[in-house]
Design an enzyme around this catalytic site. Structure first.
Site: not given
Ligand SMILES: Cc1cc2nc3c(=O)[nH]c(=O)nc-3n(C[C@H](O)[C@H](O)[C@H](O)COP(=O)(O)OP(=O)(O)OC[C@H]3O[C@@H](n4cnc5c(N)ncnc54)[C@H](O)[C@@H]3O)c2cc1C
Ligand code: FES
Length: 1348
Positions: A253, A1254
């Site tokens: 997802l 620098e």
């Molecule tokens: C630059 C950067 C900085 C970040 N900083 C932090 C931070 O400070 N702290 C932190 O904790 N994390 C951080 N993260 C990690 C990330 O942003 C988080 O974990 C975020 O909440 C993931 O959400 P997403 O919607 O982007 O996930 P996605 O990439 O869209 O999905 C992530 C995973 O979750 C699963 N998933 C999503 N929704 C569901 C659902 N409803 N049911 C079942 N499975 C599901 C997907 O299958 C996938 O495996 C960072 C990431 C980046 C790129």
């Protein structure tokens, strides 16, 4: 394209600012539009959401109802398919130089907020998106908006720190004057600030704002897109989603793609089916229940924050303890661009051990609703939810539907903490949440739940500790027991991934102590029971980090009264490309439109640090679609030997590799994606040899490049005999990655005849590139033209290391007879190119009781890497101090790391850093104020350096006095002493540090020359060319100012198009801060020639205009083109005899910094910095102040933040902004003052100016030594006095470990423990399984990487 039988719509529809775009492919990110739509304003700095360069604004009206929501996103992580029914506004969409600027663009440019400009479009879009939603932003809003932006070249803080600039009234009208508070920094501008005039800013024209297109408001339907490798399905209902999840249980997802995007790009994972549930109403639910608030799993973190903030406003305080903890975690969670798209569900289900929200949800016991086609189930979140590393109890066909975050009850307290390397936008080192409930109206613990992230492969609960403390009174006895219990329960294997074992264990206890104090305080307030009040000097330990209103001043000397208004030298004119940079119209190398038949190249690099290549298997790689060629050393028609000074490197490895990242071969394909995929599919087998990785390893096996250097004056043995005391010490200074926002890039275009090749390169060395490419191609240099328009930063990293990539690309272009392009990804760039040399300095210093130093012996070891490249610190070993007897030795360690290279300051900062270490040791030993000892030992006018150069026009005394005055040093010192007496766990420190920096290229005399070519056209316009390259430092702007003054014409008549080897040959690299001096003089020379030729026409027609004289000369058949040349006279130094003159002159500066250290976490705040810099008569104060601030901030990164970690096998572990932290906006000192020293003309350079690039970098050492001062105060609380070692960078880990106290003692891994552990493992090695061998390697890995 549509493969799905369920598909009802296969066309992707979105609006890209004004263009309606309909696409039918999937799996790509929106940046592919850079070429397909030709909008290149959006830049790619990292491809992992960590730099903000790619920020665009997305607007959409679903899933929430109209009006549409506008939000900033990282384009690099936004899958194209996720943009269906969205409007995407890129920087081009809001304004342009050609049509009309948007006020955001204009203000950032005119306030000198753009330097190299590569990140400027991202900054513009972050601010624009903020203002679209919030026309009255507060300081906090602005700070949040910039959290996702890193700071590499200078962005004047003024535009960030003045919310009034961006508030609707001022923004809509003129931006000036404002009516905001006393604290507004503009008040200071009124008095001192003439760098720009805000009253000239354009007001906002509301018609400029793009209107959300009606057609995007249509309801969404189910969509399916099939890409080359990925099927993207966007179900329109929960039922459809659950059906698909049953059909494709392995499907991911994707909501924000901030996890999946990273996994696919960097971990090489492929998810063939992606389900996009972002628009399903149930998954976006927000609903208050009897027990808390229920959130749909697809709610974004921004929405989560908004809802919780509202709830905190509305509900009684006692109910919102968990909500406030979530908000505190969100405050430091990624940047806003990530929070705007990332979902709660993604964070939970990713199950990262360092997730910031999972500890909160676990400690709060949140309820999760899971759904599948078979039905729903509700579970409470505890540690059984995470059965293993990145695993949850979700079944393959299940999804997370809701999470319910509970209200708290009276007598229940909840806090969350996160500690990371950088406060903003960084993953946690340790993150935790703590929840305690008391028996009614007592301080007896009824229930305690402590959860930690970063302490195990999953988020964990400290169950044993909690069990043992339940029923106990919240008292100091409980605290003591809790600390001992946590020390026992929260253990970490010494081999734990991520290292920092002692620090992480200490944090678990220190953070509990903070919680203890917070609860103690709340209990005292809330309950009618006898609870001991928190000790007043402990109270601040529990305070959360607060933003303080920032302010800054910039002081410079105005041009003398009466200076002709057309004479712009000395005036703060804007960087000539600033407006184009702010609109995205400035063209960088990769923005050059694609040629029809163009190919893309990807590098195949070594995964071993030291090995023979046994076999290369390209079978799988050649099957990747679009692959055209695989190139090895055998394809190089000329010579494979290369190198900046000596040819001790290969273009492509032959039989052997000498570092991880050594370039072995290249793949050429139709697209970058195909080339990269194929490059990853090349399989290489090696016969490994033992690598030398660290300086210590190189010393022990005497692996050094020759010659070893020595500089000596006086007789150190005699000196040591005279000394009252002798101290010995050691300091390690870590390396630094250049992290120019624009990575290395080359486009090679074969011209089809006589071996001609046109090279567009992002390089500081046009001529070096030309010569080395010609050498490899086996053609004379006159067939190769190297062209540089501008670079998105260089900092020395593109002086030598860029040439190898350019050569490989040229070889491919020549062989295939087609244009070939390669722009390295951030991780490749960091892997392949080296950076600043790590240094180890060992010293023995003899001194009198007064603090007067009489003798010094210092030995420097630099980690040069696998080639000599440019390696050198002895010239700066004494910094500004006159040491009568001194001997310095310099060794360049030959190791199996990618060759380290030039980097702003080039050995100087490391040399001076060690000097300040022995200076501090002497002061601490004598019990004298270190500033007094510095002053006592300082040079005086006319003194000679150890390399016998006399110090003339020596301005350090003046800089020192002015710096003490503007920083109010004495008052500050007193206030700090008082603060430190009143605070046990927060300590402040201050340091004043001077710098003396020698100017010119010491290593190669032949490099101290420059050329210029000036054409005057019949219409009077002037085309100026010189040998220097523009990398954001404002060189072209200054050079236009010089030409304008000499020719006596306005800057608007002068244009610099590019730097090219076809116009100015044999150029020196743009390096060593000397380019304005050298090229400025060459331009002066050329313009004087033209003036002489035009003089007869001026004399004949004194009232005529420039155009009249030019025309007259033309009709008289006068040559209106002139070249100029300059070489710095009387230069040269001989190490053998210690005679000669290595530097043309010295630049001087002094900085005073104040910091506050959190002794419990090692975190620090940069409170204040005042800098006084001698830049001679500034050519352009705006640019020079920008350089001072930019260099200072890069130094702050070097000395406090940026840490390169290698495994013992020589693998670089920190390869992108996720792991490698460069300063962000929040790292700029709250108060930053820069003053350019007045009345300090320098007769050795053009128009009495001085070099500036620098020299100011080292002034950031004032922050490092202020931290050391604060640690000294913290150690004194534990009875520790006298010198102690602090290596650079001063990371939270090093700071915390140095602040020794009862908590650190509880977990300290003593040397005895390590020895015993090693002995135990060795003696039992034979009987251990492979498992132990693996762990043994990791132990060495962690210990090795921490001591490197
Ligand atoms: C630059 C950067 C900085 C970040 N900083 C932090 C931070 O400070 N702290 C932190 O904790 N994390 C951080 N993260 C990690 C990330 O942003 C988080 O974990 C975020 O909440 C993931 O959400 P997403 O919607 O982007 O996930 P996605 O990439 O869209 O999905 C992530 C995973 O979750 C699963 N998933 C999503 N929704 C569901 C659902 N409803 N049911 C079942 N499975 C599901 C997907 O299958 C996938 O495996 C960072 C990431 C980046 C790129
Ligand atoms: S390129 Fe997207 S954040 Fe760096």
């Amino acid at each position: 394209f549509c493969l799905s039988p369920n598909s009802v719509n296969c066309l992707l529809l979105f609006h890209l600012f004004v263009h309606r775009v309909v696409k039918s492919f999937a799996g790509n990110c929106s940046l592919t539009l850079r070429f397909t739509v030709g909008l290149t304003g959006t830049k790619l700095g990292c491809a992992e959401g960590g730099c903000g360069a790619c920020t665009v604004m997305v607007s959409r009206s679903s899933p929430s109802p109209p009006p549409p929501r506008h939000f900033a996103v990282n384009a690099c992580l936004a899958p194209l398919c996720s943009l269906h029914h969205s409007a995407v506004t890129t920087v081009e969409g809001i304004g342009s130089v050609a049509s009309k600027l948007h006020p955001v663009q204009e203000r950032i440019a005119r306030a000198h907020g753009s330097q190299c400009g590569f990140c400027t479009p991202g900054i513009v879009m972050s601010m624009y998106a903020l203002l679209r939603n919030n026309p009255q932003p507060s300081l906090l809003d602005i700070e949040e908006a910039f959290q996702g932006e890193v700071l590499r070249s200078y962005q004047s803080k003024t535009f960030v720190c003045s919310p009034c600039w961006w508030q609707k009234e001022t923004y809509m009208e003129s931006g000036w004057p404002c009516t905001c508070s006393e604290a507004c920094t503009k008040r200071e501008y009124v008095e001192y600030f003439l760098l720009y005039n805000p009253s000239e800013f354009m007001p906002l024209d509301p018609t400029q704002e793009i209107i959300f297109p009606i057609e995007l408001k249509k309801p969404l339907k189910q969509l399916c897109f099939q890409g080359e490798r990925v099927l993207w399905i966007q179900p329109s209902s929960l039922t459809e989603l659950l059906d698909f999840k049953t059909q494709y249980p392995e499907a991911r997802l994707v909501v924000g793609n901030t996890e999946v995007g990273i996994e696919m790009k960097f971990k090489n994972l492929l998810y063939p089916v992606i389900l996009a549930p972002a628009f399903i109403p149930e998954l976006n639910t927000v609903q208050r229940t009897a027990d808390g608030i229920l959130f749909g799993a697809a709610c974004t973190l921004t929405r989560l924050g908004m809802v919780l903030r509202d709830a905190v406003q509305e509900l009684p305080t006692y109910q919102t303890e968990v909500f406030r903890a979530v908000l505190e975690q969100l405050r430091w969670f990624a940047g806003q661009q990530v929070r705007n798209v990332a979902a709660i569900g993604g964070n939970i289900v990713t199950a990262s051990p360092i997730s910031d929200l999972n500890p909160v949800f676990l400690a709060a016991g949140c309820k999760l609703t899971l759904a599948s086609k078979g039905g729903k189930r509700v579970i409470e979140m505890d540690d059984s939810f995470f059965p293993g590393y990145r695993k949850t109890v979700l079944k393959p066909d299940e999804i997370l539907l809701f999470i319910e975050i509970p209200f708290t009850k009276k007598g229940q307290y909840f806090s969350a903490f996160k500690q990371s390397q950088r406060r903003e936008d960084d993953i946690a080192t340790v993150t935790c949440a703590m929840n305690v409930a008391f028996e009614e109206n007592t301080n007896s613990v009824r229930n305690l739940r402590l959860s930690y992230g970063g302490m195990a492969p999953t988020t964990v609960l400290a169950k044993e500790t909690c069990k043992r403390l339940t029923g106990r009174k919240w008292s100091d006895e409980l605290l003591q027991d809790a600390c001992s219990l946590l020390a026992k329960e929260m253990t970490l294997d010494p081999s734990a991934p991520g290292g920092m074992v002692t620090y992480r264990r200490t944090l678990t206890i220190s953070l509990f102590f903070k919680f203890y104090l917070i609860v103690q305080h709340k209990l005292a307030q809330d309950l009618n029971v006898e609870v001991r009040y928190v000790r007043p000097d402990y109270a601040s330990a529990a305070e959360l980090f607060h933003s303080v209103f920032p302010c800054s001043t910039q002081l410079f000397q105005e041009v003398p009264p009466g200076q002709n208004k057309d004479d712009v030298v000395g005036r703060p004119i804007m960087h000539l490309s600033a407006l184009k940079q702010a609109t995205g119209e400035a063209v960088y190398c990769d923005d050059i439109p694609c040629y029809d038949n163009e190919l893309h190249l990807a590098l195949v690099t070594s995964t071993k640090a030291h090995a023979f290549i046994e076999n290369i298997d390209t079978k799988e790689a050649m099957c990747v679609p679009g692959v055209v060629a695989f190139l090895t050393a055998k394809d190089i028609p000329g010579s494979n030997r290369t190198g900046p000074a000596v040819y001790d490197e290969t273009v492509l490895a032959e039989d052997m590799v000498t570092c991880v990242g050594h370039i072995i071969a290249a793949i050429v394909a139709d697209t970058q994606a195909h080339a990269q995929r194929a490059a990853k599919a090349v399989k290489i087998t090696y016969k490994e040899l033992k690598p030398v990785v660290t300086i210590q390893e190189a010393i022990s096996c005497k692996s050094f490049y020759q010659p070893t250097r020595k500089i000596e004056q006086g007789n150190i043995e005699e000196g040591f005999k005279k000394a009252d005391h002798i101290l010995e010490g050691e300091m390690h200074i870590g390396g630094q990655e250049h992290f120019y926002l624009e990575t290395n890039c080359t486009l090679a275009v074969p011209r089809g005849e006589d071996g001609e090749m046109e090279m567009f390169v992002s390089t500081q060395s046009t001529s070096k590139t030309q010569m080395l490419v010609a050498k490899a191609l086996g053609v004379p240099a006159n067939r190769i033209v190297c062209r540089v328009k501008r670079m998105g930063g260089g900092f020395g990293g593109k002086e030598c290391r860029s040439t190898i990539l350019s050569t490989v690309v040229a070889v491919a272009a020549q062989k295939l007879k087609k244009p070939v392009r390669c722009m390295l990804d951030r991780d490749e760039d960091m892997l392949v190119t080296g950076g600043r040399h790590p240094f180890l300095g060992r010293y023995k210093v003899g001194f009198m009781k007064t603090g007067r130093i009489v003798s010094l012996e210092v030995t420097y070891y630099s980690n040069a890497g696998n080639s000599a490249d440019l390696s050198l610190a002895l010239f700066h070993m004494e910094n500004c101090y006159n040491i009568p007897h001194i001997r310095g030795m310099g060794y360049m360690c030959k190791t199996n790391l990618p060759s380290n290279t030039a980097f702003r300051g080039f050995g100087g900062p490391q040399g001076m850093m060690v000097a300040e270490s022995w200076m501090g040791d002497v002061a601490l030993h004598c019990g004298l104020p270190v500033e007094q000892v510095r002053r006592l030992n300082m040079y005086k006018q006319g003194d000679r350096t150890p390399f016998t150069q006399r110090l003339e026009q020596f301005t350090i005394d003046r800089c020192w006095e002015e710096c003490l005055s503007i920083s109010q040093y004495n008052q500050r010192r007193k206030a700090i002493e008082q603060f430190n007496r009143q605070h046990r766990w927060k300590k402040r420190g201050i340091a004043v540090i001077p710098t003396k920096f020698g100017i010119t290229l010491t290593s190669n005399l032949y490099s101290i020359q420059a050329g210029a070519l000036v054409h005057v056209y019949i219409d009077g316009s002037v085309l100026l060319t010189h040998g220097g390259t523009e990398m954001g430092q404002g060189l072209h702007t200054k050079m236009v100012q010089v030409a304008s003054k000499v020719l006596g014409i306005p800057c608007s008549k002068i244009h610099i198009s590019e730097t090219s080897t076809s116009t100015v040959p044999n150029t020196s690299p743009t390096a060593a801060s000397a380019s304005s001096d050298l090229n400025g003089m060459a331009i002066y020379d050329a313009c004087q020639t033209l003036n002489q030729r035009l003089q007869p026409y001026k004399t004949k027609n004194p009232k005529g205009t420039w155009e009249d004289w030019v025309k007259a000369a033309y009709f008289d058949r006068v040559n209106l083109s002139a070249n100029g040349f300059y070489k710095t006279p009387d230069m040269g130094y001989d190490f053998e005899t210690n005679e000669g003159k290595p530097f043309n002159y010295f630049s001087y500066g002094v900085a005073c910094s104040e910091v506050e250290v959190d002794c419990l976490t090692g975190d620090h705040k940069n409170l204040h910095t005042s800098i006084v810099m001698d830049v001679g008569n500034s050519l352009n104060p705006a640019i020079d102040i920008g350089q001072v601030e930019g260099a200072f901030m890069q130094g702050v990164g070097l000395f406090t933040l940026e840490e390169l970690l290698y495994s013992p096998e020589g693998v670089l572990l920190t390869r992108g902004p996720g792991m490698y932290k460069i300063p962000a906006f929040g790292d700029i000192p709250t108060e930053l003052n820069v003053s350019l020293l007045r009345d300090a003309p320098n007769e050795k350079a053009i128009f009495s100016s001085k070099a500036v690039g620098e020299p100011p970098l080292f002034l950031a050492a004032s922050v490092f030594y202020a931290i050391k001062d604060a640690i000294t105060a913290a150690r004194a609380e534990s009875g520790l006095r006298g010198p102690f070692r602090l290596d650079s960078p001063a990371t939270p880990e090093r700071i915390r470990n140095a602040c020794e106290d009862s908590f650190t003692k509880l977990v300290r891994m003593t040397p005895l423990f390590i020895v015993a552990l090693c002995f135990f493992i060795f003696s039992h090695k034979s009987s251990f399984t492979l498992w132990l061998d693996f762990h043994w390697i990791r132990i060495c890995c962690v210990l090795g990487s921490r001591t490197q």
